[in-house]
Design an enzyme around this catalytic site. Structure first.
Site, PDB file in Angstrom:
ATOM      1  N   GLY A 203       0.849  -1.185   0.000  1.00  0.00           N
ATOM      2  CA  GLY A 203       0.000   0.000   0.000  1.00  0.00           C
ATOM      3  C   GLY A 203       0.888   1.239   0.000  1.00  0.00           C
ATOM      4  O   GLY A 203       1.791   1.355   0.828  1.00  0.00           O
TER       5      GLY A 203
ATOM      6  N   ASN B 168       3.733   2.170   2.708  1.00  0.00           N
ATOM      7  CA  ASN B 168       5.131   2.082   2.275  1.00  0.00           C
ATOM      8  C   ASN B 168       5.889   3.374   2.554  1.00  0.00           C
ATOM      9  O   ASN B 168       7.019   3.363   3.036  1.00  0.00           O
ATOM     10  CB  ASN B 168       5.208   1.770   0.776  1.00  0.00           C
ATOM     11  CG  ASN B 168       4.720   0.377   0.432  1.00  0.00           C
ATOM     12  OD1 ASN B 168       4.631  -0.496   1.288  1.00  0.00           O
ATOM     13  ND2 ASN B 168       4.393   0.173  -0.828  1.00  0.00           N
TER      14      ASN B 168
ATOM     15  N   PHE C 191      -3.767  -6.709  -3.596  1.00  0.00           N
ATOM     16  CA  PHE C 191      -3.450  -6.966  -4.996  1.00  0.00           C
ATOM     17  C   PHE C 191      -2.952  -8.400  -5.092  1.00  0.00           C
ATOM     18  O   PHE C 191      -1.981  -8.770  -4.436  1.00  0.00           O
ATOM     19  CB  PHE C 191      -2.358  -5.980  -5.444  1.00  0.00           C
ATOM     20  CG  PHE C 191      -1.849  -6.195  -6.841  1.00  0.00           C
ATOM     21  CD1 PHE C 191      -2.622  -5.839  -7.938  1.00  0.00           C
ATOM     22  CD2 PHE C 191      -0.583  -6.717  -7.063  1.00  0.00           C
ATOM     23  CE1 PHE C 191      -2.147  -6.006  -9.225  1.00  0.00           C
ATOM     24  CE2 PHE C 191      -0.095  -6.892  -8.348  1.00  0.00           C
ATOM     25  CZ  PHE C 191      -0.879  -6.535  -9.437  1.00  0.00           C
TER      26      PHE C 191
ATOM     27  N   PHE D  52      -7.209  -6.632  -8.375  1.00  0.00           N
ATOM     28  CA  PHE D  52      -7.108  -5.705  -7.250  1.00  0.00           C
ATOM     29  C   PHE D  52      -8.456  -5.655  -6.534  1.00  0.00           C
ATOM     30  O   PHE D  52      -9.498  -5.433  -7.166  1.00  0.00           O
ATOM     31  CB  PHE D  52      -6.721  -4.298  -7.710  1.00  0.00           C
ATOM     32  CG  PHE D  52      -6.628  -3.314  -6.573  1.00  0.00           C
ATOM     33  CD1 PHE D  52      -5.529  -3.308  -5.734  1.00  0.00           C
ATOM     34  CD2 PHE D  52      -7.650  -2.408  -6.334  1.00  0.00           C
ATOM     35  CE1 PHE D  52      -5.446  -2.428  -4.673  1.00  0.00           C
ATOM     36  CE2 PHE D  52      -7.574  -1.518  -5.278  1.00  0.00           C
ATOM     37  CZ  PHE D  52      -6.472  -1.530  -4.447  1.00  0.00           C
TER      38      PHE D  52
ATOM     39  N   GLN E 223      -1.183   5.616  -9.512  1.00  0.00           N
ATOM     40  CA  GLN E 223      -2.003   4.622 -10.212  1.00  0.00           C
ATOM     41  C   GLN E 223      -3.440   5.055 -10.441  1.00  0.00           C
ATOM     42  O   GLN E 223      -4.108   4.546 -11.329  1.00  0.00           O
ATOM     43  CB  GLN E 223      -2.004   3.291  -9.450  1.00  0.00           C
ATOM     44  CG  GLN E 223      -0.650   2.631  -9.326  1.00  0.00           C
ATOM     45  CD  GLN E 223      -0.043   2.863  -7.962  1.00  0.00           C
ATOM     46  OE1 GLN E 223      -0.178   3.954  -7.414  1.00  0.00           O
ATOM     47  NE2 GLN E 223       0.622   1.867  -7.418  1.00  0.00           N
TER      48      GLN E 223
ATOM     49  N   THR F  14      10.008  11.151 -11.242  1.00  0.00           N
ATOM     50  CA  THR F  14      10.975  10.059 -11.105  1.00  0.00           C
ATOM     51  C   THR F  14      11.143   9.380 -12.456  1.00  0.00           C
ATOM     52  O   THR F  14      10.170   9.161 -13.185  1.00  0.00           O
ATOM     53  CB  THR F  14      10.515   9.043 -10.047  1.00  0.00           C
ATOM     54  OG1 THR F  14       9.207   8.555 -10.390  1.00  0.00           O
ATOM     55  CG2 THR F  14      10.439   9.701  -8.674  1.00  0.00           C
TER      56      THR F  14
ATOM     57  N   GLY G 190      17.228   8.647 -12.808  1.00  0.00           N
ATOM     58  CA  GLY G 190      17.185   9.564 -11.687  1.00  0.00           C
ATOM     59  C   GLY G 190      15.904  10.359 -11.596  1.00  0.00           C
ATOM     60  O   GLY G 190      14.811   9.859 -11.890  1.00  0.00           O
TER      61      GLY G 190
ATOM     62  N   GLY H 237       9.443   3.674  -5.874  1.00  0.00           N
ATOM     63  CA  GLY H 237       8.925   5.034  -5.927  1.00  0.00           C
ATOM     64  C   GLY H 237       8.443   5.523  -4.574  1.00  0.00           C
ATOM     65  O   GLY H 237       8.629   6.700  -4.218  1.00  0.00           O
ATOM     66  N   ASP H 238       7.844   4.640  -3.798  1.00  0.00           N
ATOM     67  CA  ASP H 238       7.388   5.011  -2.454  1.00  0.00           C
ATOM     68  C   ASP H 238       8.579   5.335  -1.551  1.00  0.00           C
ATOM     69  O   ASP H 238       8.530   6.269  -0.742  1.00  0.00           O
ATOM     70  CB  ASP H 238       6.570   3.875  -1.839  1.00  0.00           C
ATOM     71  CG  ASP H 238       5.319   3.558  -2.643  1.00  0.00           C
ATOM     72  OD1 ASP H 238       4.797   4.468  -3.305  1.00  0.00           O
ATOM     73  OD2 ASP H 238       4.874   2.393  -2.615  1.00  0.00           O
TER      74      ASP H 238
END
Length: 313
Positions: free
Chosen positions: A34, A38, A88, A102, A158, A209, A214, A242-243
């Site tokens: 989640g 995260n 998920f 999901f 998302q 991102t 980078g 990413g989190d």
């Protein structure tokens, strides 16, 4: 789950209107996740006390206990009386094809949460990150934060594919920070109907991102930062990277460090997660983290960040 075969061998083109298949998986991994949890976990690992706001299910007790041990305040999590926590479920075959489902579950109750109550309980929030959640909850929390005068970090990720143009514009307009990846950047422009310049005019900083390339940070005053990624010695699992970047970035911001250092710490923590399986299966070693920052960005960057990592674990 991992299916030790190929989906294509089980799918018959002339029978796709009546599919009834069963795949015998030989491995099952159950991991907590989640995006909000995260990010909160990463902030906790860096020594902060993040407040998790969201809706979980009747099965949240063990997960909640684990998050609290990591330094996360879970007292503002709404626990549903009848639904399970969102999840998920994904099955992967030998060719890395995936069939996934999901389940929103308790996430549908997120719009019932009143951010004003959380703001009062903790004697004031420094910043509210609005991540992927029930769309009504995302717009409700954004409006509440603006009304309370709390800076907002918009991170629709998302949910961009599901948000209406009006909802997307309401999330972005007035955000202190905007987080997207490269694909989401293009989708955000399509959803809002705005140009890049029009988006930048409405936010404090837009952070994009770019995976191994980078991070790009831009502001409306023309500031542009291209921060390279921290090289990864081991790539185990990209899920949650990413989190982790967001956790590192927000931690540095909360310490009063400039955007360049925030991007660098975010990239360094993202690489830590890239080298581990799962989104919350890592520890933070200040020495190792600073060494990677020093190697990638120099001793000055490592030195400025080092003073704030005393509570990392």
């Amino acid at each position: 789950m991992v299916f030790p075969g190929r989906f294509e061998e089980q799918l018959l083109s002339e029978r796709l209107d009546r599919v009834s298949l069963s795949f015998l998986a030989d491995r099952l991994d159950v991991r907590e996740g989640g995006v909000a949890a995260n990010i909160a976990f990463g902030l906790g690992r860096l020594g902060l006390r993040p407040v998790l706001v969201g809706a979980a299910g009747t099965d949240f007790a063990e997960y909640g206990s684990r998050l609290r041990k990591a330094g996360v305040d879970t007292d503002s999590v709404r626990v549903s009386e009848s639904l399970h926590t969102a999840r998920f479920v994904c099955t992967t075959d030998l060719d890395q094809n995936q069939i996934a489902t999901f389940y929103a579950g308790a996430m549908t109750e997120a719009s019932l949460i009143d951010l004003t109550e959380t703001h009062a309980r903790v004697d004031g929030l420094d910043l509210v990150l609005v991540g992927a959640d029930d769309p009504d909850a995302m717009t409700r929390h954004t409006a509440a934060a603006h009304r309370l005068g709390i800076p907002v970090a918009a991170d629709p990720s998302q949910q961009l594919a599901r948000l209406t143009p009006r909802q997307t514009r309401s999330l972005v307009d007035g955000a202190f920070l905007l987080f997207t990846n490269e694909y989401e950047s293009a989708l955000l422009l399509e959803r809002t109907g705005w140009s890049q310049e029009e988006v930048l005019a409405r936010v404090g900083a837009w952070i994009v991102t770019r995976g191994a390339d980078g991070v790009l940070l831009r502001t409306s005053d023309g500031t542009r930062l291209d921060v390279p990624a921290v090289p990864a010695a081991n790539v185990a699992d990209p899920t949650g990277v990413g989190d982790a970047f967001r956790a590192g970035f927000l931690a540095a911001w909360s310490w009063g460090l400039p955007y360049a250092r925030a991007c660098q710490l975010g990239c360094a923590l993202a690489t830590v997660v890239l080298g581990s399986i799962g989104t919350q299966e890592y520890d933070v070693s200040p020495a190792a983290l600073l060494a990677s920052i020093g190697d990638a960005y120099g001793g000055t960057a490592a030195g400025e960040i080092a003073a704030h990592l005393v509570g990392a674990s």
